[in-house]
Design a protein around this motif. Structure first.
Motif, PDB file in Angstrom:
ATOM      1  N   THR A 203       0.835  -1.210   0.000  1.00  0.00           N
ATOM      2  CA  THR A 203       0.000   0.000   0.000  1.00  0.00           C
ATOM      3  C   THR A 203       0.863   1.251   0.000  1.00  0.00           C
ATOM      4  OG1 THR A 203      -1.570  -1.224   1.380  1.00  0.00           O
ATOM      5  CG2 THR A 203      -2.012   1.105   1.019  1.00  0.00           C
ATOM      6  N   LYS A 204       1.935   1.223   0.760  1.00  0.00           N
ATOM      7  CA  LYS A 204       2.850   2.372   0.781  1.00  0.00           C
ATOM      8  C   LYS A 204       3.374   2.650  -0.621  1.00  0.00           C
ATOM      9  CE  LYS A 204       7.316   3.963   2.498  1.00  0.00           C
ATOM     10  NZ  LYS A 204       8.593   3.553   3.144  1.00  0.00           N
ATOM     11  N   GLU A 205       3.789   1.612  -1.319  1.00  0.00           N
ATOM     12  CA  GLU A 205       4.314   1.783  -2.674  1.00  0.00           C
ATOM     13  C   GLU A 205       3.243   2.363  -3.600  1.00  0.00           C
ATOM     14  OE1 GLU A 205       6.470  -0.763  -6.299  1.00  0.00           O
ATOM     15  OE2 GLU A 205       5.975  -1.753  -4.392  1.00  0.00           O
ATOM     16  N   CYS A 206       2.019   1.892  -3.466  1.00  0.00           N
ATOM     17  CA  CYS A 206       0.929   2.407  -4.307  1.00  0.00           C
ATOM     18  C   CYS A 206       0.682   3.884  -4.042  1.00  0.00           C
ATOM     19  CB  CYS A 206      -0.356   1.619  -4.047  1.00  0.00           C
ATOM     20  SG  CYS A 206      -0.343  -0.078  -4.686  1.00  0.00           S
ATOM     21  N   ILE A 207       0.681   4.274  -2.762  1.00  0.00           N
ATOM     22  CA  ILE A 207       0.434   5.673  -2.413  1.00  0.00           C
ATOM     23  C   ILE A 207       1.545   6.563  -2.955  1.00  0.00           C
ATOM     24  CG2 ILE A 207       0.329   7.312  -0.489  1.00  0.00           C
ATOM     25  CD1 ILE A 207      -1.114   5.126   1.125  1.00  0.00           C
ATOM     26  N   ILE A 208       2.783   6.153  -2.772  1.00  0.00           N
ATOM     27  CA  ILE A 208       3.914   6.949  -3.259  1.00  0.00           C
ATOM     28  C   ILE A 208       3.874   7.069  -4.777  1.00  0.00           C
ATOM     29  CG2 ILE A 208       6.419   7.037  -3.492  1.00  0.00           C
ATOM     30  CD1 ILE A 208       5.537   7.718  -0.686  1.00  0.00           C
ATOM     31  N   ARG A 209       3.597   5.964  -5.449  1.00  0.00           N
ATOM     32  CA  ARG A 209       3.609   5.996  -6.910  1.00  0.00           C
ATOM     33  C   ARG A 209       2.466   6.825  -7.480  1.00  0.00           C
ATOM     34  NH1 ARG A 209       4.577   0.802 -10.797  1.00  0.00           N
ATOM     35  NH2 ARG A 209       6.347   0.654  -9.373  1.00  0.00           N
ATOM     36  N   GLN A 210       1.254   6.640  -6.973  1.00  0.00           N
ATOM     37  CA  GLN A 210       0.133   7.418  -7.514  1.00  0.00           C
ATOM     38  C   GLN A 210       0.308   8.894  -7.203  1.00  0.00           C
ATOM     39  OE1 GLN A 210      -2.573   9.112  -5.933  1.00  0.00           O
ATOM     40  NE2 GLN A 210      -1.844   8.771  -3.862  1.00  0.00           N
ATOM     41  N   ASN A 211       1.006   9.211  -6.119  1.00  0.00           N
ATOM     42  CA  ASN A 211       1.275  10.607  -5.801  1.00  0.00           C
ATOM     43  C   ASN A 211       2.223  11.221  -6.827  1.00  0.00           C
ATOM     44  OD1 ASN A 211       1.001  12.842  -3.799  1.00  0.00           O
ATOM     45  ND2 ASN A 211       3.201  12.582  -3.656  1.00  0.00           N
ATOM     46  N   ARG A 212       3.206  10.431  -7.269  1.00  0.00           N
ATOM     47  CA  ARG A 212       4.155  10.910  -8.289  1.00  0.00           C
ATOM     48  C   ARG A 212       3.480  11.031  -9.656  1.00  0.00           C
ATOM     49  NH1 ARG A 212       9.047   6.672  -6.866  1.00  0.00           N
ATOM     50  NH2 ARG A 212       9.793   7.672  -4.943  1.00  0.00           N
TER      51      ARG A 212
ATOM     52  N   LEU B 277       5.273  12.271   3.532  1.00  0.00           N
ATOM     53  CA  LEU B 277       4.598  10.976   3.403  1.00  0.00           C
ATOM     54  C   LEU B 277       5.413   9.880   4.092  1.00  0.00           C
ATOM     55  CD1 LEU B 277       3.384  11.174  -0.312  1.00  0.00           C
ATOM     56  CD2 LEU B 277       1.914  11.129   1.708  1.00  0.00           C
ATOM     57  N   GLU B 278       6.712   9.889   3.860  1.00  0.00           N
ATOM     58  CA  GLU B 278       7.587   8.895   4.478  1.00  0.00           C
ATOM     59  C   GLU B 278       7.584   9.029   6.003  1.00  0.00           C
ATOM     60  OE1 GLU B 278       9.308   6.414   3.330  1.00  0.00           O
ATOM     61  OE2 GLU B 278       9.444   6.697   1.151  1.00  0.00           O
ATOM     62  N   LEU B 279       7.583  10.271   6.488  1.00  0.00           N
ATOM     63  CA  LEU B 279       7.568  10.506   7.932  1.00  0.00           C
ATOM     64  C   LEU B 279       6.261  10.018   8.550  1.00  0.00           C
ATOM     65  CD1 LEU B 279       9.170  14.079   8.226  1.00  0.00           C
ATOM     66  CD2 LEU B 279      10.098  11.945   9.158  1.00  0.00           C
ATOM     67  N   PHE B 280       5.164  10.239   7.846  1.00  0.00           N
ATOM     68  CA  PHE B 280       3.864   9.832   8.360  1.00  0.00           C
ATOM     69  C   PHE B 280       3.757   8.306   8.385  1.00  0.00           C
ATOM     70  CE2 PHE B 280      -0.941  10.457   8.387  1.00  0.00           C
ATOM     71  CZ  PHE B 280      -0.943  11.135   9.594  1.00  0.00           C
ATOM     72  N   TYR B 281       4.302   7.652   7.373  1.00  0.00           N
ATOM     73  CA  TYR B 281       4.368   6.194   7.353  1.00  0.00           C
ATOM     74  C   TYR B 281       5.191   5.704   8.553  1.00  0.00           C
ATOM     75  CZ  TYR B 281       6.120   1.539   6.189  1.00  0.00           C
ATOM     76  OH  TYR B 281       6.484   0.209   6.255  1.00  0.00           O
ATOM     77  N   GLN B 282       6.356   6.312   8.746  1.00  0.00           N
ATOM     78  CA  GLN B 282       7.252   5.883   9.821  1.00  0.00           C
ATOM     79  C   GLN B 282       6.621   6.096  11.188  1.00  0.00           C
ATOM     80  OE1 GLN B 282      10.136   4.350   8.824  1.00  0.00           O
ATOM     81  NE2 GLN B 282      10.230   3.632  10.948  1.00  0.00           N
ATOM     82  N   ASN B 283       5.825   7.167  11.321  1.00  0.00           N
ATOM     83  CA  ASN B 283       5.129   7.420  12.577  1.00  0.00           C
ATOM     84  C   ASN B 283       4.187   6.268  12.909  1.00  0.00           C
ATOM     85  OD1 ASN B 283       2.550   9.122  14.014  1.00  0.00           O
ATOM     86  ND2 ASN B 283       4.605   9.587  14.743  1.00  0.00           N
ATOM     87  N   GLY B 284       3.478   5.766  11.883  1.00  0.00           N
ATOM     88  CA  GLY B 284       2.597   4.631  12.094  1.00  0.00           C
ATOM     89  C   GLY B 284       3.358   3.377  12.468  1.00  0.00           C
TER      90      GLY B 284
END
Length: 290
Positions: free
Chosen positions: A56-65, A257-264
């Motif tokens: 899911t992380k990869e999908c979010i990052i990619r669709q954002n790009r 986005l990466e920071l928010f992922y890491q927070n979780g």
């Protein structure tokens, strides 16, 4: 397999927080019997059931790009390329493990909003690949910025309109161990201006019950969060939410986005023993009232 319900709030790109939470749980092989996912929580949910750490992380990052430009948005009548996210990604670019998902004993329900009734629909699929992705697409299709999605001939939109945090659904199904993953900070409450309500009523006039649900969303969402916070204080449910400032649902800054992922991820790691203790506790005194 834990006899518990996992409830996943949406929030578009804020869902990357949930990705961090679930990735840690998958690393520990912690899975629940039931998962309810709303909007981006739906995407997180199916990847949790298919046991795909990081997907899911990869999908979010990619669709954002790959966010659509103005010309493409106008052409597709959508802020995002939903066709690519729910067809090309799972079937080609970022493969979804259908086999593991379909064979999993975990029950998964995608929460969508029925445009005709304005009520929540809890959709499930365990055999048909295309229908599975269509119900996820329906759950994730935000009103005003995404087209309506038809599933089985019925029109649906984002599940967050009718049931942003399906706590009652899990209780109605008999679960008394509830793990709730939120994507907003503690104490957050929604508000909707009268001007915005009039806009909803005008644009969604073809679907009056949907327009009404959109106007009432903040009221019901806030009521649910009050209940979540009450039950959390009583130790009857386990809740995890961002401890850093929540990002916007359309956040584009990849570092944030990466920071928010890491927070979780870090929070779940820190609170994992507390989660296990919660799971081992006998039922709390008194019934959970919703």
């Amino acid at each position: 397999m834990q006899k518990a319900a996992m409830i996943l709030e949406g929030g578009a790109n804020r869902g990357i927080f949930t990705s961090g939470v679930l990735d840690y749980l998958m690393e520990q092989e912690f899975y629940t019997e039931y998962v309810a996912g709303v909007s981006m929580g739906c995407c997180n949910g199916i990847d949790y059931v298919s046991r795909q750490i990081g997907r899911t992380k990869e999908c979010i990052i990619r669709q954002n790009r790959e966010r659509l430009d103005l010309k493409e948005m106008w052409k597709k009548k959508s802020l995002f390329d939903m066709e690519r996210v729910f067809r090309s990604y799972p079937n080609h670019e970022i493969p979804f493990d259908y086999e593991t998902y379909f064979s999993s004993p975990t029950e998964f329900e995608a929460v969508a909003t029925d445009c005709l009734s304005g009520k929540a629909a809890y959709l499930t699929e365990k055999t048909d690949k295309e229908r599975l992705m269509m119900i996820c697409r329906a759950s994730c299709s935000m009103p005003m910025v995404s087209p309506i999605v038809e599933v089985d001939g019925k029109p649906y939109l984002d599940g967050g309109v009718a049931d942003s945090v399906p706590l009652k659904r899990a209780l109605d199904k008999g679960y008394r161990k509830l793990i709730v993953v939120l994507t907003r900070n503690y104490g957050y409450r929604k508000s909707t201006s009268k001007r915005t309500m009039r806009c909803y009523q005008l644009i969604m006039r073809k679907y009056p019950n949907l327009a009404k649900a959109m106007c009432l969303r903040a009221r019901y969402y806030n009521k649910t969060l009050e209940q979540v916070e009450k039950l959390e204080k009583q130790g009857k449910i386990f809740v995890i939410r961002p401890q850093m400032e929540a990002i916007g649902r359309l956040e584009r800054d990849e570092k944030r986005l990466e920071l928010f992922y890491q927070n979780g991820y870090d929070q779940m790691k820190e609170k994992y023993e507390s989660l296990l203790s919660y799971m081992e506790q006998g039922r709390s005194k008194g019934e959970i009232d919703v």
